[in-house]
Design an enzyme around this catalytic site. Structure first.
Site, PDB file in Angstrom:
ATOM      1  N   ASP A   1       0.877  -1.165   0.000  1.00 16.59           N
ATOM      2  CA  ASP A   1       0.000   0.000   0.000  1.00 16.59           C
ATOM      3  C   ASP A   1       0.916   1.217   0.000  1.00 16.59           C
ATOM      4  OD1 ASP A   1      -2.118   1.697   0.168  1.00 16.59           O
ATOM      5  OD2 ASP A   1      -2.715   1.149   2.199  1.00 16.59           O
TER       6      ASP A   1
ATOM      7  N   ASP B   1      -0.229  -3.979   6.841  1.00 20.07           N
ATOM      8  CA  ASP B   1      -0.325  -3.824   8.293  1.00 20.07           C
ATOM      9  C   ASP B   1      -1.754  -3.754   8.793  1.00 20.07           C
ATOM     10  OD1 ASP B   1      -1.057  -1.391   7.299  1.00 20.07           O
ATOM     11  OD2 ASP B   1       0.358  -0.204   8.467  1.00 20.07           O
TER      12      ASP B   1
ATOM     13  N   ASP C   1      -5.342  -7.393   5.554  1.00 17.14           N
ATOM     14  CA  ASP C   1      -4.138  -7.816   4.810  1.00 17.14           C
ATOM     15  C   ASP C   1      -3.721  -9.251   5.121  1.00 17.14           C
ATOM     16  OD1 ASP C   1      -3.546  -5.470   3.334  1.00 17.14           O
ATOM     17  OD2 ASP C   1      -2.803  -4.512   5.140  1.00 17.14           O
TER      18      ASP C   1
ATOM     19  N   ASN D   1      38.210 -35.076  -1.813  1.00 21.95           N
ATOM     20  CA  ASN D   1      39.258 -35.741  -1.031  1.00 21.95           C
ATOM     21  C   ASN D   1      38.811 -37.112  -0.535  1.00 21.95           C
ATOM     22  OD1 ASN D   1      40.979 -33.594  -1.344  1.00 21.95           O
ATOM     23  ND2 ASN D   1      40.598 -32.708   0.670  1.00 21.95           N
TER      24      ASN D   1
ATOM     25  N   ASN E   1      38.750 -34.134   8.835  1.00 21.80           N
ATOM     26  CA  ASN E   1      37.391 -33.581   8.754  1.00 21.80           C
ATOM     27  C   ASN E   1      37.197 -32.452   9.770  1.00 21.80           C
ATOM     28  OD1 ASN E   1      34.708 -33.789   7.601  1.00 21.80           O
ATOM     29  ND2 ASN E   1      34.052 -34.503   9.607  1.00 21.80           N
TER      30      ASN E   1
ATOM     31  N   ASP F   1      36.658 -28.295   9.071  1.00 18.52           N
ATOM     32  CA  ASP F   1      35.402 -27.692   9.536  1.00 18.52           C
ATOM     33  C   ASP F   1      35.603 -26.287  10.096  1.00 18.52           C
ATOM     34  OD1 ASP F   1      33.692 -29.698   8.815  1.00 18.52           O
ATOM     35  OD2 ASP F   1      33.632 -30.669  10.781  1.00 18.52           O
TER      36      ASP F   1
END
Length: 840
Positions: free
Chosen positions: A328, A589, A593, A657, A682, A686
């Site tokens: 609006d 709002d 709506d 890998n 691993n 990470d």
């Protein structure tokens, strides 16, 4: 406390008060607390537990991790104490890292959601208070006004022109009128006009209601329990889920084959089993849920700094993908501070009586606060000491008018204010400038001409009418007939000073703005012209009503302004835009709506919105301004881009890998890495990935909307996984054929190459630009370089010996660094070719 009657709508309020040990003045604070403990929080489903212990345990619930822990226990039983302890420690550290990050993320999100909590007006200790809806208990007395969500199943004890939207419960399209009464026990749900139901909302009028049932015991609670309602999956959530399934299938097949072949080659069964499981840990992006949570929570915090509160984290992806925003104009495109321009009679002359009647109507109105009444009251103060309010018919979105009955001395009259068309519908006469009453038909052309003139100047025009009534008579909607039109009230809400630049900024971000307004098409055209929007075509509500869905689908994309739109047409417009292939945001709002907010991909509201709008929204702005929205879109796209980076990392070097390691294990007489070494690899790779939420994002990644594309991600995984594997096998060849490395040296060299390459490749694939032209985030760079340095010195430490590594010759280091450098160079070339061929 007595049993609540199953058919409480058939009981008188006094009977329910007695049964629930309550009164018409509400509960005491102490009693309410006791009832909250007894009945539980007023929720449809229990609050999702994010307790510290629950979150910690969840880090270890992956089937692969559980099997690995079981195998580690078996290894301990077989007296392989050192290796088993190392594996156990690595698994615990990895889990603790995920827990630490997710715990911080969940706490941050909880604090943000508290900002936009829905509250209800309730009588406690005889005083009206605003409390969170979750704290409402049976026995409470709630005060209901237009826009409020009903916080429980309630019996009305007072009401005035109350209309409630029950569409979500009964499917009834139009609001239902409610009133105090006692009904038979067998009255169907849709006809129980003396009760209001949890989850529905007030359209107009006001009431006082007695809460009988809350949470899962309500009618809506029973429905949601049966259907197990949950928000629909976004593209992003669906993509992540499918991606996880895909990697899981690949991992399972690969691990089973590797384990079977290793056993066939007469290698130790337990070691082969642990190797296969460790490979599975390396192949599976077990940090993906944590990384997504961290990224979204970090994005939500950054968006909160820009005054954008995210209620549903998954909506961030849709927010970033949004390419159409519907809104609006009031307060979003305009200043939002409506001012009275003039009060005019039917001839267009300034008239004090017109303003007085408008002032009386606004002053005595008791429904929801609105900017028009505030503008009238702030324009000029009038002394109403001699006037007395008698009654009121609240505003609603069907009549589009508000009526007040007033007494002034011996005179009794009603004043009606509203949309000009709706006012004229109830008028049979008009008052001229001279004070004469004449038939309205003789002035209809003159009234219409003035209206068009005001509209072309951008003024919103209301009509004012009045009617004399008998002494102290209560009025109803049927009395809104045979009224006398007295004049116009013109209002002006100027465009925001920077609105042209703001709309241009949205366009640069690939987001087109569409204005959906209830104002007439002349006002909408005037305003859109001032804002630089195309005014060559406007679709008006009456035209839209005649248009088929197919015609709307073809035209909606080419129109910037839709005027004279009825509340029930907004949802149709949103659906048409979505069917046309757009990701649509709707900013609203108001009470009317809610359905459009639900229909949009991203429902956006503001903190000052009606409860029903705020509840339906995915995202709540703390300031009603498109400038705030722009910042939110940029942050949303940044969050999406950083989440994709982790997916790219998990599917390139890491996957490559582990895949290479699985392959080479079939051709050499020993395991390329021991299980504990795989898990260490691993864990170390990470660390850089866990800082990705704070990484910088290139401007080109936020300049236009992007959507989740699982096909492009799969292509990325195959392409960069193959590049990674090529250099992995070069490393194997170097170590085995040229350097003649033994088992320990091979594992050390391979560990060095895989960890360093996987860490540094992050800096390459994080951007579409050459890595040296895109500056990474501070924490990502520090983590990447720290891991690379730590990896280089690790074999020389006592801990390196425990893990089975041994120092290498200096020449070996040089060879490995050359391979890593070639890998980085090849990845850069591949990246350039990939993005040239794959649009993503």
């Amino acid at each position: 406390m007595d049993q609540i009657p199953p058919s409480f709508w058939s009981a008188a309020p006094a009977e329910l008060f007695d049964r629930l040990k309550a009164t018409a003045s509400g509960l005491t604070g102490k009693e309410a607390k006791n009832r909250l403990i007894s009945y539980g929080a007023n929720r449809l489903k229990p609050k999702k537990s994010s307790g510290t212990f629950t979150l910690l345990v969840s880090q270890f619930k992956s089937p692969i991790i559980l099997i690995l822990l079981f195998a580690t226990g078996l290894s301990l039983f077989l007296h392989n104490l050192v290796d088993a302890s190392i594996i156990l420690v690595i698994v615990v550290i990895s889990g603790l890292l995920g827990f630490w990050q997710e715990h911080g993320a969940s706490n941050a999100v909880a604090r943000l959601l508290a900002i936009v909590q829905i509250k209800a007006a309730v009588l406690r200790d005889g005083q009206q208070n605003e409390i969170p809806v979750e704290e409402i208990v049976p026995g409470d007395i709630v005060i209901l006004n237009a826009g409020d969500i009903i916080p429980g199943d309630c019996l009305l004890i007072e009401s005035k022109d109350l209309f409630v939207d029950e569409a979500m419960l009964t499917g009834e399209t139009f609001p239902v009128e409610k009133a105090v009464s006692v009904l038979p026990a067998d009255t169907p749900l849709a006809q129980r006009t003396n009760t209001v139901w949890m989850g529905t909302h007030v359209v107009s009028g006001n009431a006082k209601a007695f809460v009988v049932l809350t949470g899962k015991n309500t009618e809506f609670g029973k429905v949601s329990e049966r259907l197990k309602l949950k928000p629909p999956e976004t593209d992003f959530e669906r993509g992540i889920r499918r991606f996880g399934y895909f990697l899981g299938e690949v991992t399972l097949v690969l691990v089973v084959i590797i384990f079977a072949i290793n056993v066939y080659l007469h290698r130790p069964v337990l070691e082969s089993f642990l190797f296969s499981l460790a490979l599975a840990v390396g192949l599976t992006p077990q940090l993906l849920p944590a990384i997504i949570s961290i990224n979204l929570a970090h994005g939500a915090k950054k968006m909160a700094e820009k005054k954008v509160i995210v209620k549903r984290l998954a909506s961030i992806e849709n927010f970033g993908s949004m390419n159409v925003i519907c809104s609006d104009k009031t307060g979003t495109l305009t200043e939002g501070t409506v001012t009275v321009e003039s009060a005019l009679d039917v001839s267009g002359n300034s008239n004090e009586k017109v303003f007085l009647f408008a002032y009386l109507n606004a002053f005595y109105e008791t429904g929801f606060t609105n900017p028009i009444d505030e503008a009238i009251l702030n324009h000029r103060k009038l002394d109403l000491a001699d006037y007395q309010k008698q009654d009121e018919i609240p505003y609603d979105f069907l009549r589009k008018r508000l009526t007040i009955a007033v007494k002034h001395g011996d005179a009794h009259f009603m004043v009606t204010k509203g949309a000009l068309k709706n006012i004229l519908e109830v008028c049979s006469s008009a008052e001229t400038s001279e004070g004469n009453i004449t038939d309205i038909d003789s002035l209809s052309d003159q009234i219409q001409k003035h209206f068009e003139g005001f509209s072309n100047q951008g003024f919103r025009t209301l009509g004012i009418a009045y009617k004399n009534i008998p002494r102290e008579t209560l009025i109803s909607k049927t009395d809104e007939a045979g009224m006398t039109f007295i004049g116009f009230l013109t209002l002006f809400d100027p465009p925001k000073p920077n609105i042209v630049e703001t709309i241009a900024s949205l366009k640069k971000l690939g987001v087109s703005l569409k204005i959906i307004t209830g104002d007439n098409h002349l006002v909408a055209a005037s305003l859109s012209k001032k804002m630089g929007l195309s005014d060559n075509k406007i679709i008006a509500g009456p035209e839209l009503r005649q248009m088929s869905d197919g015609a709307l689908l073809r035209q909606v994309g080419t129109v910037d302004v839709l005027a004279e739109i009825e509340p029930n047409q907004k949802e149709r417009i949103i659906i048409a835009l979505r069917k046309a292939g757009n990701v649509v945001g709707y900013m609203g709002d108001g009470i009317n709506d809610a359905s459009a907010l639900h229909a949009a991909d991203v429902g956006i509201s503001v903190d000052t919105a009606a409860d029903v709008a705020k509840d339906a929204a995915d995202i709540v702005l703390l300031e009603k301004d498109l400038g705030v929205l722009i910042q939110g879109v940029r942050e949303g796209r940044t969050t999406f881009a950083n989440t994709l980076k982790y997916v790219f990392m998990a599917t390139s070097a890491n996957f490559g890998n582990m895949f290479s390691m699985a392959g080479i294990s079939l051709f050499i007489p020993f395991l390329p890495l021991l299980p504990k070494q795989i898990l260490l690899t691993n864990l170390m790779t990470d660390f850089p990935e866990m800082t990705i939420a704070t990484d910088r994002v290139d401007e080109e990644m936020v300049n236009y909307p992007r959507r989740w594309d699982i096909k492009a991600i799969r292509k990325f995984m195959i392409t960069f996984g193959l590049v990674s594997s090529v250099f992995d096998y070069l490393t194997f060849g170097l170590l085995l054929l040229i350097l003649r490395a033994n088992e320990s040296q091979f594992r050390t060299g391979w560990f060095l190459e895989s960890v360093i390459s996987a860490s540094l490749i992050v800096l390459v694939i994080r951007s579409r630009k050459p890595f040296f032209r895109s500056k990474p985030g501070k924490y990502l760079l520090i983590a990447t370089l720290s891991i690379a340095i730590l990896t280089l010195i690790f074999p020389f430490t006592p801990l390196g010996t425990v893990f089975g590594f041994s120092p290498l010759r200096f020449s070996t280091y040089l060879f490995l660094l050359v391979i890593v450098a070639l890998y980085i160079f090849a990845a850069e070339i591949t990246k350039r070719i990939f993005y040239r061929k794959v649009r993503f």
